[in-house]
Write an enzyme that holds these catalytic residues in place. Structure first.
Site, mmCIF file in Angstrom:
data_model
loop_
_atom_site.group_PDB
_atom_site.id
_atom_site.type_symbol
_atom_site.label_atom_id
_atom_site.label_comp_id
_atom_site.label_asym_id
_atom_site.label_seq_id
_atom_site.Cartn_x
_atom_site.Cartn_y
_atom_site.Cartn_z
ATOM 1 N N SER A 37 -31.423 -141.345 49.624
ATOM 2 C CA SER A 37 -30.137 -141.268 48.945
ATOM 3 C C SER A 37 -30.235 -140.337 47.723
ATOM 4 O O SER A 37 -30.650 -139.200 47.858
ATOM 5 C CB SER A 37 -29.673 -142.683 48.568
ATOM 6 O OG SER A 37 -28.313 -142.688 48.232
ATOM 7 N N ASP A 158 -26.395 -143.239 54.794
ATOM 8 C CA ASP A 158 -27.379 -143.391 53.719
ATOM 9 C C ASP A 158 -28.667 -144.063 54.207
ATOM 10 O O ASP A 158 -28.645 -145.120 54.836
ATOM 11 C CB ASP A 158 -26.752 -144.245 52.608
ATOM 12 C CG ASP A 158 -27.468 -144.123 51.290
ATOM 13 O OD1 ASP A 158 -28.696 -144.309 51.268
ATOM 14 O OD2 ASP A 158 -26.802 -143.844 50.273
#
Length: 377
Positions: A37, A158
């Site tokens: 991320s 993600d």
């Protein structure tokens, strides 16, 4: 040579900028960086060899930098299956250069999740197809609230849904000395230990929102990341606060038998142990219970930790100064804060410990210091 794992955490990622700055100053040699991320974004940006630009970009962010709420009504967001991801994607293509990252001697690993294939994806830069590196960095940061990012027809999300602090890929790569940065999101509660030497860098102080950055929090997080890294490598000391060194102060010497008895009789063991939990690993070194109470008292008095103290005596002086200010303006502060320095009998302190054990410990600490100054017990 270390492997470095940068965890995910959205806007809290500014903390990692401080970590990277400290590692640079300490001349810590990093052979590979993995990221999930925002950790993937910071890792890729770091390999651009322009640290000043990284800091400037972070400091330019605010609540509306990456999410434009005024242009997206809730029904439209639902219809489009998420917030517009194009703003972040365009920014990454603007600031990152694939060839510069590929040519950097430090390896780069990215963690994301392929929703189409329903499987995690962990790729190091030589495994990423040419021309796709920035897209995979973006895929790692495709928060569930955003529209899905497509790469070659597959939808990605993600990487935090699989591994938010990618330590294992570094070990699998052959690294036995690993630095892990934990931004404390919901996915960061698993044990990171393994058959390797691990240095975990994390903040004891709140790092703010995951989705909504603001300049003051970003600036503070950078400072925390920097100072926590210096502490992790034994250049600074303390738990919540930062000291250049721990001096042997008589006022902060280990608690005597009578002081320990008072503490245990006044505060229930459950509340006492819970409050002292983060100090436990320090209490077996040259860090005493009195020093833990010093930091707890400073925290209860809301003394800012964004400062490096030469030694514990400077923080004790700051506590005395804060109490003096509070006493002078006692009628203007809530009772809860006044409880730190008011004379309370044992039952009152026991009751206070149920709702606010830090304030109860602070009250006892102030009494202890007063007794030691006066030569009592």
């Amino acid at each position: 040579m270390y492997g470095l794992a940068l965890g995910g955490g959205g806007s809290r990622g500014s903390y990692e900028i401080g970590v990277l700055k400290a590692l640079q100053e300490l001349n810590i040699e990093i052979g590979a960086i993995t990221g999930t991320s925002i950790g993937a974004i910071n890792a890729a940006a770091y390999l651009m060899n322009d640290f000043t630009l990284m800091e400037e970009i972070w400091m330019s962010l605010n609540r509306d930098s990456l999410i434009k709420f005024e242009s997206q009504l809730v029904p439209e967001v639902i219809r489009q299956r998420g917030l517009d991801f194009e703003i972040l994607l365009s920014l990454l293509h603007e600031i990152l250069d694939e060839e510069t990252i590929r040519n950097h001697p430090t390896d780069l690993g990215i963690v994301t999740y392929n929703l189409t294939a329903r499987k995690p994806v962990v790729l190091f830069k030589e495994e990423i197809p040419q021309g796709k590196l920035i897209d995979y960095v973006a895929a790692s940061a495709n928060h569930p609230s955003f529209q899905r990012l497509l790469i070659d027809g597959d939808a990605y999300i993600d990487g935090a849904v699989f591994d938010n602090i990618p330590v294992r890929p570094l070990y699998d790569r052959g690294y036995t000395e690993i630095i892990a940065v934990n931004l404390h999101t919901f996915g960061d509660r698993r044990n990171l230990s393994g058959p390797y030497q691990l240095i975990e860098i994390e903040s004891d102080n709140p790092l703010g929102s995951i989705l909504f950055p603001d300049p003051e929090t970003i600036r503070n997080n950078m400072t925390y990341g920097y100072l926590d890294t210096l502490r992790a490598f034994k250049k600074l000391y303390g738990a919540t606060y930062y000291f250049e060194h721990l001096d042997d102060f008589a006022l902060l010497s280990s608690l005597n038998a009578e002081e320990v008895k008072t503490l245990k009789e006044t505060i229930h063991p459950f509340f006492l142990n819970k409050t002292l939990e983060k100090y436990q690993k320090l209490l077996f070194t040259d860090y005493s219970l009195a020093q833990a109470a010093l930091e707890i008292t400073a925290e209860a008095l809301e003394i800012s930790p964004l400062k490096v103290y030469r030694h514990q005596g400077e923080l004790l002086d700051a506590i005395f100064s804060k109490i003096q200010e509070m006493v002078q303006g006692e009628d203007k502060i809530p009772w809860k804060e006044r409880a730190v320095f008011r004379e309370l009998d044992p039952p009152a302190i026991t009751a206070l410990a149920v709702t606010s054990p830090k304030l109860a410990i602070a009250n006892l600490f102030i009494k202890m210091i007063q007794n030691r100054i006066l030569g009592g017990s």
